[in-house]
Scaffold this motif. Structure first.
Motif, mmCIF file in Angstrom:
data_model
loop_
_atom_site.group_PDB
_atom_site.id
_atom_site.type_symbol
_atom_site.label_atom_id
_atom_site.label_comp_id
_atom_site.label_asym_id
_atom_site.label_seq_id
_atom_site.Cartn_x
_atom_site.Cartn_y
_atom_site.Cartn_z
ATOM 1 N N GLY A 195 -2.932 4.698 -14.770
ATOM 2 C CA GLY A 195 -2.562 3.303 -14.932
ATOM 3 C C GLY A 195 -3.233 2.413 -13.906
ATOM 4 O O GLY A 195 -3.684 1.306 -14.228
ATOM 5 N N GLY A 196 -3.321 2.884 -12.660
ATOM 6 C CA GLY A 196 -3.975 2.105 -11.619
ATOM 7 C C GLY A 196 -5.461 1.930 -11.872
ATOM 8 O O GLY A 196 -6.031 0.868 -11.578
ATOM 9 N N ILE A 197 -6.092 2.959 -12.414
ATOM 10 C CA ILE A 197 -7.519 2.847 -12.732
ATOM 11 C C ILE A 197 -7.735 1.802 -13.828
ATOM 12 O O ILE A 197 -8.651 0.974 -13.747
ATOM 13 C CB ILE A 197 -8.080 4.219 -13.145
ATOM 14 C CG1 ILE A 197 -8.136 5.149 -11.930
ATOM 15 C CG2 ILE A 197 -9.468 4.075 -13.768
ATOM 16 C CD1 ILE A 197 -8.502 6.585 -12.255
ATOM 17 N N GLY B 11 8.783 1.869 -11.544
ATOM 18 C CA GLY B 11 9.121 0.685 -10.764
ATOM 19 C C GLY B 11 8.111 0.392 -9.669
ATOM 20 O O GLY B 11 7.694 -0.753 -9.468
ATOM 21 N N LEU B 12 7.680 1.433 -8.954
ATOM 22 C CA LEU B 12 6.749 1.239 -7.851
ATOM 23 C C LEU B 12 5.410 0.702 -8.339
ATOM 24 O O LEU B 12 4.820 -0.198 -7.733
ATOM 25 C CB LEU B 12 6.551 2.559 -7.112
ATOM 26 C CG LEU B 12 7.768 3.083 -6.340
ATOM 27 C CD1 LEU B 12 7.535 4.509 -5.874
ATOM 28 C CD2 LEU B 12 8.076 2.187 -5.147
ATOM 29 N N PHE B 13 4.906 1.242 -9.448
ATOM 30 C CA PHE B 13 3.611 0.814 -9.947
ATOM 31 C C PHE B 13 3.671 -0.567 -10.599
ATOM 32 O O PHE B 13 2.699 -1.322 -10.546
ATOM 33 C CB PHE B 13 3.071 1.835 -10.949
ATOM 34 C CG PHE B 13 2.225 2.904 -10.305
ATOM 35 C CD1 PHE B 13 2.420 3.259 -8.986
ATOM 36 C CD2 PHE B 13 1.236 3.558 -11.013
ATOM 37 C CE1 PHE B 13 1.657 4.244 -8.377
ATOM 38 C CE2 PHE B 13 0.459 4.544 -10.421
ATOM 39 C CZ PHE B 13 0.666 4.886 -9.101
ATOM 40 N N ALA C 168 0.835 -1.204 0.000
ATOM 41 C CA ALA C 168 0.000 0.000 0.000
ATOM 42 C C ALA C 168 0.866 1.249 0.000
ATOM 43 O O ALA C 168 0.576 2.236 -0.692
ATOM 44 C CB ALA C 168 -0.942 -0.016 1.208
ATOM 45 N N PHE C 169 1.944 1.216 0.784
ATOM 46 C CA PHE C 169 2.871 2.342 0.820
ATOM 47 C C PHE C 169 3.547 2.540 -0.532
ATOM 48 O O PHE C 169 3.701 3.673 -1.006
ATOM 49 C CB PHE C 169 3.923 2.090 1.905
ATOM 50 C CG PHE C 169 4.960 3.180 2.011
ATOM 51 C CD1 PHE C 169 4.646 4.420 2.534
ATOM 52 C CD2 PHE C 169 6.261 2.957 1.580
ATOM 53 C CE1 PHE C 169 5.599 5.425 2.633
ATOM 54 C CE2 PHE C 169 7.221 3.948 1.665
ATOM 55 C CZ PHE C 169 6.888 5.184 2.202
ATOM 56 N N LEU C 170 3.944 1.424 -1.175
ATOM 57 C CA LEU C 170 4.535 1.502 -2.506
ATOM 58 C C LEU C 170 3.593 2.197 -3.479
ATOM 59 O O LEU C 170 4.006 3.029 -4.292
ATOM 60 C CB LEU C 170 4.857 0.097 -3.028
ATOM 61 C CG LEU C 170 6.141 -0.578 -2.551
ATOM 62 C CD1 LEU C 170 6.180 -2.011 -3.055
ATOM 63 C CD2 LEU C 170 7.356 0.172 -3.033
ATOM 64 N N ASP C 171 2.311 1.848 -3.411
ATOM 65 C CA ASP C 171 1.334 2.415 -4.332
ATOM 66 C C ASP C 171 1.226 3.919 -4.144
ATOM 67 O O ASP C 171 1.158 4.681 -5.115
ATOM 68 C CB ASP C 171 -0.018 1.739 -4.117
ATOM 69 C CG ASP C 171 -0.831 1.649 -5.399
ATOM 70 O OD1 ASP C 171 -0.228 1.493 -6.476
ATOM 71 O OD2 ASP C 171 -2.071 1.723 -5.326
ATOM 72 N N LEU C 172 1.218 4.375 -2.905
ATOM 73 C CA LEU C 172 1.095 5.807 -2.636
ATOM 74 C C LEU C 172 2.372 6.559 -3.001
ATOM 75 O O LEU C 172 2.310 7.675 -3.534
ATOM 76 C CB LEU C 172 0.741 6.035 -1.167
ATOM 77 C CG LEU C 172 -0.697 5.672 -0.771
ATOM 78 C CD1 LEU C 172 -0.876 5.765 0.731
ATOM 79 C CD2 LEU C 172 -1.705 6.567 -1.487
ATOM 80 N N LEU D 117 -0.597 -6.719 -16.340
ATOM 81 C CA LEU D 117 -1.308 -5.635 -15.663
ATOM 82 C C LEU D 117 -0.381 -4.816 -14.775
ATOM 83 O O LEU D 117 -0.620 -3.626 -14.561
ATOM 84 C CB LEU D 117 -2.466 -6.210 -14.841
ATOM 85 C CG LEU D 117 -3.627 -6.764 -15.673
ATOM 86 C CD1 LEU D 117 -4.705 -7.346 -14.772
ATOM 87 C CD2 LEU D 117 -4.219 -5.682 -16.571
ATOM 88 N N GLY D 118 0.682 -5.437 -14.262
ATOM 89 C CA GLY D 118 1.690 -4.655 -13.564
ATOM 90 C C GLY D 118 2.341 -3.656 -14.506
ATOM 91 O O GLY D 118 2.575 -2.495 -14.147
ATOM 92 N N THR D 119 2.602 -4.108 -15.728
ATOM 93 C CA THR D 119 3.179 -3.215 -16.742
ATOM 94 C C THR D 119 2.196 -2.118 -17.122
ATOM 95 O O THR D 119 2.578 -0.945 -17.263
ATOM 96 C CB THR D 119 3.578 -4.026 -17.991
ATOM 97 O OG1 THR D 119 4.448 -5.096 -17.603
ATOM 98 C CG2 THR D 119 4.278 -3.145 -19.006
ATOM 99 N N VAL D 120 0.925 -2.484 -17.290
ATOM 100 C CA VAL D 120 -0.109 -1.496 -17.618
ATOM 101 C C VAL D 120 -0.219 -0.450 -16.508
ATOM 102 O O VAL D 120 -0.337 0.758 -16.782
ATOM 103 C CB VAL D 120 -1.471 -2.187 -17.840
ATOM 104 C CG1 VAL D 120 -2.603 -1.159 -17.900
ATOM 105 C CG2 VAL D 120 -1.439 -3.002 -19.123
ATOM 106 N N SER D 121 -0.171 -0.896 -15.257
ATOM 107 C CA SER D 121 -0.219 0.045 -14.135
ATOM 108 C C SER D 121 0.920 1.051 -14.212
ATOM 109 O O SER D 121 0.757 2.229 -13.893
ATOM 110 C CB SER D 121 -0.126 -0.717 -12.802
ATOM 111 O OG SER D 121 -1.189 -1.624 -12.659
ATOM 112 N N ALA D 122 2.092 0.544 -14.639
ATOM 113 C CA ALA D 122 3.282 1.385 -14.656
ATOM 114 C C ALA D 122 3.302 2.363 -15.821
ATOM 115 O O ALA D 122 3.709 3.514 -15.666
ATOM 116 C CB ALA D 122 4.536 0.505 -14.682
#
Length: 210
Positions: free
Chosen positions: A49-51, A104-106, A10-14, A127-132
């Protein structure tokens, strides 16, 4: 999953949200957008990306829209870019620097969240790549630039590598506080090294030989 490890993700995401928001706000300042434009681009880069990831895995409403902390972090990053813009500009290519950190974090948090929602290994990496890369693509489109993932820079490949390392750790059972940081560092270092050393993917066509 251990609660401490969940807190790390969660911290990484923020932190990734903040890093991407700074990159978006600085890019918007460089394009001389107004206050609304700076905040809009910062939020789009930070949460776009997260959405996309959350919609794909069925985590609705997306956390970037339902959790007030993401908007607050985006606003804080926008304020930093506006108030401390001269100091931020002293960083060498600040947009690229903060973008690499967010990348990297996303990639790591996106891959982990996809696995939590029961997605396969392959889909979690994608999806990790898409988030990033999703937020960066939206930023470049909004600012009338060719998205980095469509050019010859090593961008999406670095995110793919970071997501793959994280998924590999999880499936190997190596789940500890250091694993997401290691996977993030792999992505960030590959991205920054590609910028420093000029690593490029092959380009095809007549223009590539000029």
């Amino acid at each position: 999953m251990h609660p401490h490890v969940h807190t790390v993700y969660a911290f990484l995401d923020l932190v990734g949200t903040f890093a991407f928001a700074v990159s978006g706000a600085v890019a918007a300042r460089q394009k001389r957008l107004d206050l609304f434009g700076v905040v809009s681009v910062a939020f789009t880069v930070a949460c776009g990306g997260g959405i996309l990831r959350d919609v794909c895995i069925g985590a609705t409403p997306p956390v970037g829209l339902s959790d007030w902390r993401y908007l607050a972090v985006s606003l804080a990053a926008s304020a930093l870019a506006i108030i401390a813009y001269p100091q931020v500009r002293r960083l060498r290519q600040p947009v690229l620097f903060f973008d690499a950190i967010g990348l990297g974090l996303f990639a790591v948090s996106g891959a982990e969240k996809s696995l939590v929602y029961g997605q396969s290994v392959e889909l979690a990496i994608i999806l990790g790549t898409v988030s990033a890369v999703g937020g960066g693509v939206m930023r470049d489109v909004l600012l009338s630039r060719v998205p980095a993932i469509l050019e010859k820079d090593i961008y999406a490949l670095a995110a793919l590598l970071g997501a793959a390392v994280q998924v590999g750790f999880i499936y190997a059972g190596w789940i500890d506080w250091w694993t997401p940081w290691f996977a993030t560092a792999v992505c960030v270092l590959v991205r920054l090294a590609s910028l420093y050393f000029g690593w490029r993917l092959p380009v095809f066509g007549d223009d590539a030989r000029r």
